[in-house]
Design a protein around this motif. Structure first.
Motif, PDB file in Angstrom:
ATOM      1  N   ASP A 164       0.856  -1.190   0.000  1.00  0.00           N
ATOM      2  CA  ASP A 164       0.000   0.000   0.000  1.00  0.00           C
ATOM      3  C   ASP A 164       0.893   1.242   0.000  1.00  0.00           C
ATOM      4  N   TRP A 165       1.504   1.483  -1.137  1.00  0.00           N
ATOM      5  CA  TRP A 165       2.545   2.489  -1.271  1.00  0.00           C
ATOM      6  C   TRP A 165       2.011   3.887  -1.507  1.00  0.00           C
ATOM      7  N   ASN A 166       2.637   4.869  -0.864  1.00  0.00           N
ATOM      8  CA  ASN A 166       2.443   6.273  -1.165  1.00  0.00           C
ATOM      9  C   ASN A 166       3.604   6.656  -2.077  1.00  0.00           C
ATOM     10  N   LEU A 167       3.306   6.991  -3.321  1.00  0.00           N
ATOM     11  CA  LEU A 167       4.330   7.266  -4.330  1.00  0.00           C
ATOM     12  C   LEU A 167       4.407   8.739  -4.714  1.00  0.00           C
ATOM     13  N   GLU A 168       3.591   9.581  -4.084  1.00  0.00           N
ATOM     14  CA  GLU A 168       3.476  10.976  -4.517  1.00  0.00           C
ATOM     15  C   GLU A 168       4.805  11.720  -4.474  1.00  0.00           C
ATOM     16  N   ARG A 169       5.498  11.713  -3.347  1.00  0.00           N
ATOM     17  CA  ARG A 169       6.742  12.478  -3.241  1.00  0.00           C
ATOM     18  C   ARG A 169       7.880  11.814  -4.006  1.00  0.00           C
ATOM     19  N   TYR A 170       7.852  10.482  -4.122  1.00  0.00           N
ATOM     20  CA  TYR A 170       8.903   9.810  -4.888  1.00  0.00           C
ATOM     21  C   TYR A 170       8.841  10.206  -6.355  1.00  0.00           C
ATOM     22  N   ALA A 171       7.656  10.376  -6.873  1.00  0.00           N
ATOM     23  CA  ALA A 171       7.500  10.734  -8.286  1.00  0.00           C
ATOM     24  C   ALA A 171       8.226  12.041  -8.616  1.00  0.00           C
ATOM     25  N   ALA A 172       8.342  12.937  -7.648  1.00  0.00           N
ATOM     26  CA  ALA A 172       9.022  14.210  -7.885  1.00  0.00           C
ATOM     27  C   ALA A 172      10.542  14.048  -7.881  1.00  0.00           C
ATOM     28  N   ASN A 173      11.052  13.017  -7.209  1.00  0.00           N
ATOM     29  CA  ASN A 173      12.491  12.817  -7.069  1.00  0.00           C
ATOM     30  C   ASN A 173      12.973  11.629  -7.882  1.00  0.00           C
ATOM     31  N   SER A 174      12.393  10.497  -7.673  1.00  0.00           N
ATOM     32  CA  SER A 174      12.560   9.245  -8.408  1.00  0.00           C
ATOM     33  C   SER A 174      14.002   8.775  -8.594  1.00  0.00           C
ATOM     34  N   ILE A 175      14.847   8.964  -7.558  1.00  0.00           N
ATOM     35  CA  ILE A 175      16.231   8.548  -7.707  1.00  0.00           C
ATOM     36  C   ILE A 175      16.390   7.040  -7.565  1.00  0.00           C
ATOM     37  N   VAL A 176      17.406   6.544  -8.244  1.00  0.00           N
ATOM     38  CA  VAL A 176      17.869   5.177  -8.058  1.00  0.00           C
ATOM     39  C   VAL A 176      19.291   5.303  -7.518  1.00  0.00           C
ATOM     40  N   ALA A 177      19.497   4.765  -6.333  1.00  0.00           N
ATOM     41  CA  ALA A 177      20.779   4.863  -5.640  1.00  0.00           C
ATOM     42  C   ALA A 177      21.542   3.551  -5.774  1.00  0.00           C
ATOM     43  N   TRP A 178      22.800   3.579  -5.387  1.00  0.00           N
ATOM     44  CA  TRP A 178      23.602   2.363  -5.287  1.00  0.00           C
ATOM     45  C   TRP A 178      23.666   1.976  -3.821  1.00  0.00           C
ATOM     46  N   ASN A 179      23.128   0.823  -3.476  1.00  0.00           N
ATOM     47  CA  ASN A 179      23.250   0.227  -2.145  1.00  0.00           C
ATOM     48  C   ASN A 179      22.763   1.150  -1.018  1.00  0.00           C
ATOM     49  N   HIS A 180      21.739   1.934  -1.271  1.00  0.00           N
ATOM     50  CA  HIS A 180      21.163   2.864  -0.291  1.00  0.00           C
ATOM     51  C   HIS A 180      22.186   3.875   0.207  1.00  0.00           C
ATOM     52  N   ASP A 181      23.202   4.173  -0.579  1.00  0.00           N
ATOM     53  CA  ASP A 181      24.236   5.126  -0.180  1.00  0.00           C
ATOM     54  C   ASP A 181      23.851   6.509  -0.688  1.00  0.00           C
ATOM     55  N   TYR A 182      23.330   7.324   0.205  1.00  0.00           N
ATOM     56  CA  TYR A 182      22.840   8.648  -0.168  1.00  0.00           C
ATOM     57  C   TYR A 182      23.970   9.660  -0.289  1.00  0.00           C
ATOM     58  N   GLY A 183      25.190   9.256   0.026  1.00  0.00           N
ATOM     59  CA  GLY A 183      26.346  10.123  -0.139  1.00  0.00           C
ATOM     60  C   GLY A 183      26.899  10.105  -1.550  1.00  0.00           C
ATOM     61  N   LEU A 184      26.456   9.145  -2.354  1.00  0.00           N
ATOM     62  CA  LEU A 184      26.887   9.047  -3.747  1.00  0.00           C
ATOM     63  C   LEU A 184      25.842   9.687  -4.650  1.00  0.00           C
ATOM     64  N   PRO A 185      26.271  10.182  -5.813  1.00  0.00           N
ATOM     65  CA  PRO A 185      25.269  10.665  -6.767  1.00  0.00           C
ATOM     66  C   PRO A 185      24.382   9.500  -7.219  1.00  0.00           C
ATOM     67  N   PRO A 186      23.150   9.783  -7.617  1.00  0.00           N
ATOM     68  CA  PRO A 186      22.284   8.712  -8.117  1.00  0.00           C
ATOM     69  C   PRO A 186      22.906   8.025  -9.326  1.00  0.00           C
ATOM     70  N   ILE A 187      22.585   6.748  -9.492  1.00  0.00           N
ATOM     71  CA  ILE A 187      23.058   5.994 -10.657  1.00  0.00           C
ATOM     72  C   ILE A 187      21.979   5.882 -11.721  1.00  0.00           C
ATOM     73  N   GLY A 188      20.812   6.426 -11.419  1.00  0.00           N
ATOM     74  CA  GLY A 188      19.718   6.408 -12.373  1.00  0.00           C
ATOM     75  C   GLY A 188      18.492   7.065 -11.778  1.00  0.00           C
ATOM     76  N   ARG A 189      17.405   6.975 -12.527  1.00  0.00           N
ATOM     77  CA  ARG A 189      16.121   7.468 -12.025  1.00  0.00           C
ATOM     78  C   ARG A 189      15.026   6.549 -12.546  1.00  0.00           C
ATOM     79  N   ALA A 190      13.939   6.506 -11.817  1.00  0.00           N
ATOM     80  CA  ALA A 190      12.797   5.702 -12.243  1.00  0.00           C
ATOM     81  C   ALA A 190      11.931   6.548 -13.165  1.00  0.00           C
ATOM     82  N   THR A 191      11.732   6.055 -14.372  1.00  0.00           N
ATOM     83  CA  THR A 191      10.863   6.772 -15.311  1.00  0.00           C
ATOM     84  C   THR A 191       9.400   6.441 -15.059  1.00  0.00           C
ATOM     85  N   SER A 192       9.157   5.329 -14.360  1.00  0.00           N
ATOM     86  CA  SER A 192       7.802   4.996 -13.917  1.00  0.00           C
ATOM     87  C   SER A 192       7.903   4.084 -12.701  1.00  0.00           C
ATOM     88  N   VAL A 193       6.946   4.238 -11.819  1.00  0.00           N
ATOM     89  CA  VAL A 193       6.800   3.369 -10.647  1.00  0.00           C
ATOM     90  C   VAL A 193       5.309   3.193 -10.435  1.00  0.00           C
TER      91      VAL A 193
END
Length: 172
Positions: free
Chosen positions: A40-69
């Protein structure tokens, strides 16, 4: 002599003509920590950011983004567009290559649960009832990460199996 049959899928992530990879980001399967994440996901705020990280490491730049979820039944499905420019994001290029070639195939979600309940306190007839672990509900998706080992065993790239390939088998 005992004969055992093994099924071995040797395939790559299903990558579209546009270079994106479709993944199952989360399901309500019990994870390595005995937890269950409700679909039962709330996706509203993720849609504005939609980052794909490496290993949940928020200190690294994103390695991608989700074009749809989106939710497909009880599966959270994402399409990842990799930042695979080797000059500007070598890690993104490496991870994208490893997904395409089958060396990596797993993802994990970072989320903020709205409600958490020990699974042993759920009604006995509840599908997630168990002696250990937590049941997370009303979850807000924060990020999707490419990972080597996922908590949820079903959080993987959608593979060439959908192309109708048959598994290879070998006998010991």
């Amino acid at each position: 002599m005992t004969t055992r049959r093994y099924t071995n899928w040797i395939c790559r992530a299903e990558t579209g003509d546009d270079g994106t990879t479709k993944v199952i980001a989360s399901t309500p399967a019990e994870d390595r920590y005995n937890d269950v994440v409700a679909p039962d996901w709330n996706l509203e705020r993720y849609a504005a950011n939609s980052i794909v990280a490496w290993n949940h490491d928020y200190g690294l730049p994103p390695i991608g983004r989700a074009t749809s979820v989106e939710l497909e039944g009880d599966r959270l499905v994402a399409t990842i567009r990799w930042d695979d420019d080797p000059q500007h994001n070598p890690l993104g290029a490496t991870v994208a290559h490893q997904f395409r070639e089958g060396f990596l195939s797993s993802v994990s979600v970072g989320f903020a649960p709205g409600k958490s309940t020990p699974r042993k306190k759920l009604p006995e007839d509840h599908p997630a009832h168990a002696a250990r672990g937590t049941f997370f509900e009303q979850n807000e998706l924060l990020e999707v990460s490419a990972v080597g080992i996922p908590a949820n065993p079903e959080a993987v790239a959608i593979r060439a199996r959908s192309w109708g390939l048959e598994p290879a088998t070998m006998t010991e």
